[in-house]
Enzyme design. Sequence first.
Site, PDB file in Angstrom:
ATOM      1  N   GLU A 204       0.852  -1.189   0.000  1.00 40.94           N
ATOM      2  CA  GLU A 204       0.000   0.000   0.000  1.00 40.94           C
ATOM      3  C   GLU A 204       0.889   1.240   0.000  1.00 40.94           C
ATOM      4  OE1 GLU A 204      -2.457   3.076   0.303  1.00 40.94           O
ATOM      5  OE2 GLU A 204      -3.122   1.058  -0.244  1.00 40.94           O
ATOM      6  N   GLN A 205       0.556   2.193  -0.886  1.00 42.47           N
ATOM      7  CA  GLN A 205       1.454   3.348  -1.027  1.00 42.47           C
ATOM      8  C   GLN A 205       1.389   4.321   0.147  1.00 42.47           C
ATOM      9  OE1 GLN A 205       0.645   5.739  -4.470  1.00 42.47           O
ATOM     10  NE2 GLN A 205      -1.561   5.840  -4.113  1.00 42.47           N
TER      11      GLN A 205
ATOM     12  N   ARG B  46     -16.199   4.291   5.967  1.00 43.37           N
ATOM     13  CA  ARG B  46     -15.215   3.475   5.229  1.00 43.37           C
ATOM     14  C   ARG B  46     -14.045   3.090   6.128  1.00 43.37           C
ATOM     15  NH1 ARG B  46     -16.244   3.909  -0.480  1.00 43.37           N
ATOM     16  NH2 ARG B  46     -14.329   2.759  -0.893  1.00 43.37           N
TER      17      ARG B  46
ATOM     18  N   TYR C 126     -27.277   8.893   4.280  1.00 39.23           N
ATOM     19  CA  TYR C 126     -27.647   7.785   5.169  1.00 39.23           C
ATOM     20  C   TYR C 126     -26.838   7.907   6.455  1.00 39.23           C
ATOM     21  CZ  TYR C 126     -23.580   5.830   2.597  1.00 39.23           C
ATOM     22  OH  TYR C 126     -22.368   5.638   1.993  1.00 39.23           O
TER      23      TYR C 126
ATOM     24  N   ASP D 105     -12.044  -1.466  -8.760  1.00 42.34           N
ATOM     25  CA  ASP D 105     -12.101  -0.279  -9.617  1.00 42.34           C
ATOM     26  C   ASP D 105     -10.991  -0.249 -10.660  1.00 42.34           C
ATOM     27  OD1 ASP D 105     -14.340   0.656  -8.341  1.00 42.34           O
ATOM     28  OD2 ASP D 105     -13.359   2.323  -7.312  1.00 42.34           O
TER      29      ASP D 105
END
Length: 400
Positions: A34-35, A106, A212, A296
């Site tokens: 992970e960068q 998230r 939401y 993605d």
Amino acid sequence: MHHDVDVAIVGGGLGGLTLAISLLRRSVPVAVFEQTTELREIGAGVAIAANGARLLRDLGVELEHAGNIPPRLEFRRWHDGALIRSHEIGSWYRDRMGAPYVTMHRGTLQRMLADEVPKEHLHLGHQVTGLVEEPDGVRLRFADRPDVVARVVVGVDGVHSVVRRHVAGDVSPVCSGEIGFRGVIPVDASPELPNPTSLHVWCGPRTHTVYYGVDDGQLINLLAVFVPETLPAWTRSTNRVPATSAEALAIFSAAGWADSVLELIRNIEGDMRFWALQELPRLRRWSSDRVALAGDAAHAPLPHQGQGAGQAIEDAYTLGHLLAEAGPGGHRHAFETYERSRRHRTRRVQHYSRMAGKLMKLTGEAVPRRDEDLANVPHRIRWIHEYRADAPPSSGAVWH
């Protein structure tokens, strides 16, 4: 040939971590690169529908009590909040789909996933600058770090994927013509807001909002989208720019939005940006000999079905199973089977996401017909939610 790692996963977001869990559960050695120097999901809320929640539960990550379960899906009018249509979610949805619909921060979900991946498998501060496929492996080059050689590499590094350039050439995301902004707001910042824990879609001319509750329902996640007459010049060189809530407020105020939503926009906290909504055009292929794409990086949709994370989770679960089954020499077959099983569904989700964005922002004579059709939404999108990417138990191919 000596391999530093068996499966290298580029990207430590929701999809990359799910793939790591999927492989580790089946005893396949992995390393996640992970960068960023800390695992920190950008953005605010995420919706995980049954198609994703079911698979996470199978991998040992139970979302049921970790987030907010919206009781209803409510469509409302932009200028007065009047209810157009309302559909049950809550236990009705869970009973029929076999898993809940959960809305959460998230960062909360990323922490839950990271907790399932032992620290020695996570390598932060590793920014991939290039890949070289060698006869028996893939050499990953990093900025300011030594090279790593892996048997296979999976790029789960988002819509602006570095790995995708290696697999599919220079394919750029395409702007939909929409500009969005988002944020989290304390629930008491807009006391007039109807049913803040429900999943809301407010439809306006050339504008729409989705909000939401997240986690324990004390925060509201807002996504607001507008279609300018012409795309601003900045969209030609970047997909996001710093913005202020005052700029956003001016746009929605001029469009005649209800005070309760304007209050949300006024009280957005944290990193406020405008971003040009983008989706990825169809790729010629999702893999080369030893490198594959997921999430993605392979098929980014617009956000209007809330399925970006769900499709990445489905990819990760499916690919994890297939790679484990194939063993070290069978990666090509695993990649081909994975792409064949996922391509049609992800393309269809992209299409429905695009259509939903248009329907939410209709003007004029098309609106009454749209409002009538909203009665059929649960039936029309049921195929997205009830899809089961569940795989049979692994036969235990040994990767060591």
